[in-house]
Scaffold this motif. Sequence first.
Motif, PDB file in Angstrom:
ATOM      1  N   GLY A 248      33.542 -60.099  22.987  1.00  0.00           N
ATOM      2  CA  GLY A 248      34.061 -61.361  22.500  1.00  0.00           C
ATOM      3  C   GLY A 248      35.191 -61.954  23.302  1.00  0.00           C
ATOM      4  O   GLY A 248      35.310 -63.181  23.398  1.00  0.00           O
ATOM      5  N   THR A 276      27.006 -48.838  21.707  1.00  0.00           N
ATOM      6  CA  THR A 276      28.396 -49.082  21.337  1.00  0.00           C
ATOM      7  C   THR A 276      29.273 -48.008  21.968  1.00  0.00           C
ATOM      8  O   THR A 276      28.788 -47.049  22.575  1.00  0.00           O
ATOM      9  CB  THR A 276      28.605 -49.057  19.809  1.00  0.00           C
ATOM     10  OG1 THR A 276      28.432 -47.701  19.334  1.00  0.00           O
ATOM     11  CG2 THR A 276      27.632 -49.980  19.083  1.00  0.00           C
ATOM     12  N   ASP A 298      31.837 -52.516  20.362  1.00  0.00           N
ATOM     13  CA  ASP A 298      31.525 -52.088  19.004  1.00  0.00           C
ATOM     14  C   ASP A 298      30.484 -53.019  18.399  1.00  0.00           C
ATOM     15  O   ASP A 298      30.025 -53.979  19.030  1.00  0.00           O
ATOM     16  CB  ASP A 298      32.782 -52.019  18.134  1.00  0.00           C
ATOM     17  CG  ASP A 298      33.527 -53.350  18.059  1.00  0.00           C
ATOM     18  OD1 ASP A 298      32.928 -54.401  18.404  1.00  0.00           O
ATOM     19  OD2 ASP A 298      34.699 -53.351  17.651  1.00  0.00           O
ATOM     20  N   ALA A 299      30.111 -52.739  17.148  1.00  0.00           N
ATOM     21  CA  ALA A 299      29.050 -53.514  16.498  1.00  0.00           C
ATOM     22  C   ALA A 299      29.427 -54.986  16.359  1.00  0.00           C
ATOM     23  O   ALA A 299      28.566 -55.870  16.480  1.00  0.00           O
ATOM     24  CB  ALA A 299      28.735 -52.911  15.127  1.00  0.00           C
ATOM     25  N   ALA A 300      30.685 -55.279  16.110  1.00  0.00           N
ATOM     26  CA  ALA A 300      31.116 -56.671  15.974  1.00  0.00           C
ATOM     27  C   ALA A 300      30.927 -57.425  17.282  1.00  0.00           C
ATOM     28  O   ALA A 300      30.507 -58.591  17.292  1.00  0.00           O
ATOM     29  CB  ALA A 300      32.579 -56.731  15.534  1.00  0.00           C
ATOM     30  N   ASN A 301      31.204 -56.769  18.392  1.00  0.00           N
ATOM     31  CA  ASN A 301      31.014 -57.418  19.686  1.00  0.00           C
ATOM     32  C   ASN A 301      29.542 -57.531  20.044  1.00  0.00           C
ATOM     33  O   ASN A 301      29.152 -58.478  20.740  1.00  0.00           O
ATOM     34  CB  ASN A 301      31.792 -56.674  20.764  1.00  0.00           C
ATOM     35  CG  ASN A 301      33.260 -57.038  20.757  1.00  0.00           C
ATOM     36  OD1 ASN A 301      33.643 -58.110  21.216  1.00  0.00           O
ATOM     37  ND2 ASN A 301      34.076 -56.152  20.204  1.00  0.00           N
ATOM     38  N   GLN A 302      28.728 -56.602  19.584  1.00  0.00           N
ATOM     39  CA  GLN A 302      27.279 -56.774  19.746  1.00  0.00           C
ATOM     40  C   GLN A 302      26.833 -58.093  19.126  1.00  0.00           C
ATOM     41  O   GLN A 302      26.048 -58.847  19.716  1.00  0.00           O
ATOM     42  CB  GLN A 302      26.519 -55.622  19.083  1.00  0.00           C
ATOM     43  CG  GLN A 302      26.518 -54.320  19.848  1.00  0.00           C
ATOM     44  CD  GLN A 302      25.684 -53.257  19.143  1.00  0.00           C
ATOM     45  OE1 GLN A 302      25.454 -53.330  17.932  1.00  0.00           O
ATOM     46  NE2 GLN A 302      25.237 -52.270  19.888  1.00  0.00           N
ATOM     47  N   GLN A 303      27.343 -58.382  17.941  1.00  0.00           N
ATOM     48  CA  GLN A 303      26.961 -59.618  17.264  1.00  0.00           C
ATOM     49  C   GLN A 303      27.436 -60.842  18.035  1.00  0.00           C
ATOM     50  O   GLN A 303      26.735 -61.858  18.110  1.00  0.00           O
ATOM     51  CB  GLN A 303      27.524 -59.641  15.847  1.00  0.00           C
ATOM     52  CG  GLN A 303      27.052 -60.830  15.010  1.00  0.00           C
ATOM     53  CD  GLN A 303      25.535 -60.877  14.882  1.00  0.00           C
ATOM     54  OE1 GLN A 303      24.913 -59.884  14.504  1.00  0.00           O
ATOM     55  NE2 GLN A 303      24.938 -62.020  15.209  1.00  0.00           N
ATOM     56  N   VAL A 304      28.618 -60.751  18.627  1.00  0.00           N
ATOM     57  CA  VAL A 304      29.113 -61.856  19.444  1.00  0.00           C
ATOM     58  C   VAL A 304      28.159 -62.130  20.605  1.00  0.00           C
ATOM     59  O   VAL A 304      27.875 -63.285  20.939  1.00  0.00           O
ATOM     60  CB  VAL A 304      30.527 -61.544  19.966  1.00  0.00           C
ATOM     61  CG1 VAL A 304      30.958 -62.586  21.014  1.00  0.00           C
ATOM     62  CG2 VAL A 304      31.534 -61.520  18.826  1.00  0.00           C
ATOM     63  N   ASP A 307      25.039 -63.776  19.328  1.00  0.00           N
ATOM     64  CA  ASP A 307      25.328 -65.173  19.032  1.00  0.00           C
ATOM     65  C   ASP A 307      25.352 -66.010  20.309  1.00  0.00           C
ATOM     66  O   ASP A 307      24.867 -67.143  20.332  1.00  0.00           O
ATOM     67  CB  ASP A 307      26.672 -65.303  18.300  1.00  0.00           C
ATOM     68  CG  ASP A 307      26.628 -64.734  16.886  1.00  0.00           C
ATOM     69  OD1 ASP A 307      25.522 -64.532  16.362  1.00  0.00           O
ATOM     70  OD2 ASP A 307      27.716 -64.483  16.326  1.00  0.00           O
TER      71      ASP A 307
END
Length: 485
Positions: A248, A276, A298-304, A307
């Motif tokens: 991100g 991750t 991490d998983a949150a950055n995977q989602q970024v 997106d």
Amino acid sequence: MTDRYDLIVRNARAATASDTFDCDLGIAGGRIVAIAQRLPSGAADREIDAAGRIVTPGGVDAHCHLDQPMVEPMRMADDFETGTRSAACGGTTTVIPFAAQVKGRSLREAVDDYHRRADGKAAIDYAFHLIVSDPTDTVVDEELPALVNEGYTSFKIYMTYDDLKLDDAQILTCLEVAREQGAMAMIHAENADAIAFLTKRLTQQGKTAPRFHGMSRPMPVEREATHRAITLSELVDVPILIVHVSGGEAVDQIRWARGKGLNIFAETCPQYLFLTQEHLGLDGFHGAKCVCSPPPRDAANQQVIWDGLADGLFTIVSSDHAPFKYDDPQGKKLGGEEPSFEYIPNGIPGLETRLPLLFSEGVMGGRLSLQQFVALTATNPARLYGLYPKKGTIAIGADADLVIWDTSTKRTITNAMLHHDVDYTPYEGIEVGAWPATTLSRGRVVWDGTNYLGTAGGGEFLKCGRPEAAKPRTRDGGWRSWTGI
């Protein structure tokens, strides 16, 4: 439309970066020469019935490393034969690896050496990027412009790795050549001094396991270098591609630059969608299998990253295939030991798994449209590196590089099913819903869903045109507009 074809692919559900349509495809001389609702029966020497399955352009993997010279005792596991074999079985029909300059030696010498390594081995078509590690006056003023004119129209610049990194002044000089020659500059954006500082502190505390690789390269290291690369690009007023964006904070910098109207392109890779930082902490030394730079987040950055693929931030998805065996004194267990994280060879294999992973989780998972998948994996890299429309699309006159997809059978990825010469895959155990049932390279079947049918030497070297995004311009403008010179 000819009356006779070498091959007809019937009942295709053809997908391009803009459309999906049902058709028969007529192939002659290695090219698509007819697209019709129905081609005449008996008009070809051979037919393949796609049976209504999705057919996409062959993948263009525009960032991979094959048989690249390394500092001893390191050695890459895949050469052009095994690497292109693996690519073909995964639906990729064009690869663009790197001719890497060695400091103290010429760029031309690197290109000549890389041709020797590829000649007679590649099963699919290939082009070369350049890596500029020693931008002497001769390289900048003579070799690099000449090579761009000869069809090597992209080059990579590193901000990290002691044997490759350039300082800011050297980067600006290379970017000025890119502007003048209409070349595409790719930048590996990580802050070398910050990495060295953090590595020293970690190793002083005895923190040497693979998982500390990620801690030595946290996101601010990538964020700062990404911002700096963008700034240098802005000063020269030239497009650049930020390669293998991991999370991100770098994404935010690219969005900021785009908001200013700057021509910044971005690439990401499957490791930032499917791995991750926890994979770096696998039991024992197994985390070394996932050591790459930048590291997985991490998983949150995977989602970024997902997106960014969905909303168009990213231009391309590449594998960054860098094949080192795990249980090998020339690979991850360098010298027959389990080295400290800073000595583990950087990179993971991924040529064969790139397309199935992205098709399965992206298209079938509802994260990407089929058109976005084609754009990210074939059309955009072909455009970005001057190979379109010969490569990257299904159109009259394009090379007959095609993938017929099997989306009816679920598979669990294992290294045993892959065709590279690496003793592991970081994606072991991931279930995918799509895999190539047939891969065609210039009308030749190189993979039939079960058997590899390609031949060493069947691929051709491709000279790249100047990228659509980077047209030659004089030195007027750029830094001159900032200084008033």
